[in-house]
Design a protein around this motif. Structure first.
Motif, PDB file in Angstrom:
ATOM      1  N   UNK A   5       0.835  -1.190   0.000  1.00  0.00           N
ATOM      2  CA  UNK A   5       0.000   0.000   0.000  1.00  0.00           C
ATOM      3  C   UNK A   5       0.871   1.243   0.000  1.00  0.00           C
ATOM      4  N   UNK A   6       0.593   2.129  -0.960  1.00  0.00           N
ATOM      5  CA  UNK A   6       1.328   3.367  -1.033  1.00  0.00           C
ATOM      6  C   UNK A   6       2.691   3.229  -1.700  1.00  0.00           C
ATOM      7  N   UNK A   7       3.032   2.070  -2.212  1.00  0.00           N
ATOM      8  CA  UNK A   7       4.325   1.909  -2.862  1.00  0.00           C
ATOM      9  C   UNK A   7       4.474   0.546  -3.478  1.00  0.00           C
ATOM     10  N   UNK A   8       5.662   0.295  -3.974  1.00  0.00           N
ATOM     11  CA  UNK A   8       5.955  -0.981  -4.607  1.00  0.00           C
ATOM     12  C   UNK A   8       6.160  -0.788  -6.089  1.00  0.00           C
ATOM     13  N   UNK A   9       6.819  -1.763  -6.678  1.00  0.00           N
ATOM     14  CA  UNK A   9       7.019  -1.722  -8.117  1.00  0.00           C
ATOM     15  C   UNK A   9       5.755  -2.188  -8.817  1.00  0.00           C
ATOM     16  N   UNK A  10       5.708  -1.968 -10.094  1.00  0.00           N
ATOM     17  CA  UNK A  10       4.563  -2.395 -10.879  1.00  0.00           C
ATOM     18  C   UNK A  10       4.362  -3.906 -10.757  1.00  0.00           C
ATOM     19  N   UNK A  11       5.442  -4.660 -10.817  1.00  0.00           N
ATOM     20  CA  UNK A  11       5.330  -6.121 -10.703  1.00  0.00           C
ATOM     21  C   UNK A  11       4.860  -6.546  -9.321  1.00  0.00           C
ATOM     22  N   UNK A  12       5.313  -5.862  -8.276  1.00  0.00           N
ATOM     23  CA  UNK A  12       4.873  -6.189  -6.915  1.00  0.00           C
ATOM     24  C   UNK A  12       3.389  -5.908  -6.732  1.00  0.00           C
ATOM     25  N   UNK A  13       2.952  -4.784  -7.251  1.00  0.00           N
ATOM     26  CA  UNK A  13       1.530  -4.429  -7.140  1.00  0.00           C
ATOM     27  C   UNK A  13       0.700  -5.427  -7.935  1.00  0.00           C
ATOM     28  N   UNK A  14       1.183  -5.797  -9.122  1.00  0.00           N
ATOM     29  CA  UNK A  14       0.493  -6.791  -9.940  1.00  0.00           C
ATOM     30  C   UNK A  14       0.354  -8.108  -9.187  1.00  0.00           C
ATOM     31  N   UNK A  15       1.441  -8.580  -8.583  1.00  0.00           N
ATOM     32  CA  UNK A  15       1.403  -9.848  -7.851  1.00  0.00           C
ATOM     33  C   UNK A  15       0.421  -9.777  -6.679  1.00  0.00           C
ATOM     34  N   UNK A  56      -9.839  -3.607  -2.422  1.00  0.00           N
ATOM     35  CA  UNK A  56      -8.376  -3.574  -2.491  1.00  0.00           C
ATOM     36  C   UNK A  56      -7.895  -3.825  -3.920  1.00  0.00           C
ATOM     37  N   UNK A  57      -8.563  -4.719  -4.635  1.00  0.00           N
ATOM     38  CA  UNK A  57      -8.194  -4.995  -6.022  1.00  0.00           C
ATOM     39  C   UNK A  57      -8.372  -3.734  -6.864  1.00  0.00           C
ATOM     40  N   UNK A  58      -9.476  -3.022  -6.682  1.00  0.00           N
ATOM     41  CA  UNK A  58      -9.707  -1.773  -7.410  1.00  0.00           C
ATOM     42  C   UNK A  58      -8.592  -0.772  -7.124  1.00  0.00           C
ATOM     43  N   UNK A  59      -8.221  -0.670  -5.860  1.00  0.00           N
ATOM     44  CA  UNK A  59      -7.148   0.254  -5.470  1.00  0.00           C
ATOM     45  C   UNK A  59      -5.815  -0.141  -6.115  1.00  0.00           C
ATOM     46  N   UNK A  60      -5.513  -1.432  -6.099  1.00  0.00           N
ATOM     47  CA  UNK A  60      -4.265  -1.900  -6.709  1.00  0.00           C
ATOM     48  C   UNK A  60      -4.275  -1.700  -8.222  1.00  0.00           C
ATOM     49  N   UNK A  61      -5.434  -1.853  -8.846  1.00  0.00           N
ATOM     50  CA  UNK A  61      -5.535  -1.599 -10.288  1.00  0.00           C
ATOM     51  C   UNK A  61      -5.252  -0.132 -10.600  1.00  0.00           C
ATOM     52  N   UNK A  62      -5.743   0.761  -9.764  1.00  0.00           N
ATOM     53  CA  UNK A  62      -5.448   2.189  -9.940  1.00  0.00           C
ATOM     54  C   UNK A  62      -3.956   2.446  -9.760  1.00  0.00           C
ATOM     55  N   UNK A  63      -3.343   1.791  -8.768  1.00  0.00           N
ATOM     56  CA  UNK A  63      -1.893   1.917  -8.567  1.00  0.00           C
ATOM     57  C   UNK A  63      -1.133   1.404  -9.788  1.00  0.00           C
ATOM     58  N   UNK A  64      -1.567   0.246 -10.320  1.00  0.00           N
ATOM     59  CA  UNK A  64      -0.900  -0.312 -11.497  1.00  0.00           C
ATOM     60  C   UNK A  64      -1.011   0.634 -12.686  1.00  0.00           C
ATOM     61  N   UNK A  65      -2.180   1.240 -12.860  1.00  0.00           N
ATOM     62  CA  UNK A  65      -2.367   2.172 -13.960  1.00  0.00           C
ATOM     63  C   UNK A  65      -1.418   3.355 -13.822  1.00  0.00           C
ATOM     64  N   UNK A  67       1.457   3.429 -12.117  1.00  0.00           N
ATOM     65  CA  UNK A  67       2.830   2.965 -12.316  1.00  0.00           C
ATOM     66  C   UNK A  67       3.105   2.620 -13.784  1.00  0.00           C
ATOM     67  N   UNK A  68       2.124   2.035 -14.437  1.00  0.00           N
ATOM     68  CA  UNK A  68       2.275   1.680 -15.843  1.00  0.00           C
ATOM     69  C   UNK A  68       2.534   2.925 -16.682  1.00  0.00           C
ATOM     70  N   UNK A  69       1.814   3.992 -16.376  1.00  0.00           N
ATOM     71  CA  UNK A  69       1.993   5.238 -17.134  1.00  0.00           C
ATOM     72  C   UNK A  69       3.371   5.857 -16.911  1.00  0.00           C
TER      73      UNK A  69
END
Length: 90
Positions: A5-15, A56-65, A67-69
């Motif tokens: 939460x609040x950090x991590x790499x794109x791959x970590x958030x994805x996992x 939580x999944x919705x939140x992580x998807x927003x984080x991934x978006x 980070x992806x950008x």
């Protein structure tokens, strides 16, 4: 999810999102099975767990978006998005 939460790499958030998705699917299957055989309290508790995981999944998807950008090369962004979007929903 601790540590993400609040950090991590794109791959970590994805996992993390992938693990939550699998857990939510399992909880939904349990909820469907329990519909006729479990007390209302157990069923209610499980449904709250599913709602929490989905949130939580919705939140992580927003984080991934986000980070992806931030990936500088468009070709890398496109490749990552194609591969992981497909695998997240399998």
């Amino acid at each position: 999810m601790a540590g993400i939460e609040g950090g991590g790499t794109l791959s970590e958030v994805y996992q993390s999102a992938r693990k939550l998705l699998l857990r939510a699917r399992d909880e939904i299957e349990r909820l469907e099975r329990f519909e006729t055989s479990v007390s209302g309290a157990d069923s209610l508790e499980l449904s709250f767990a599913v709602k929490k995981d989905i949130s939580q999944i919705h939140s992580l998807c927003a984080d991934m978006d986000r980070l992806w950008r931030s990936i500088p090369a468009k070709s890398q962004r496109d490749l990552w998005k194609r591969y992981h979007r497909y695998n997240l929903y399998i």
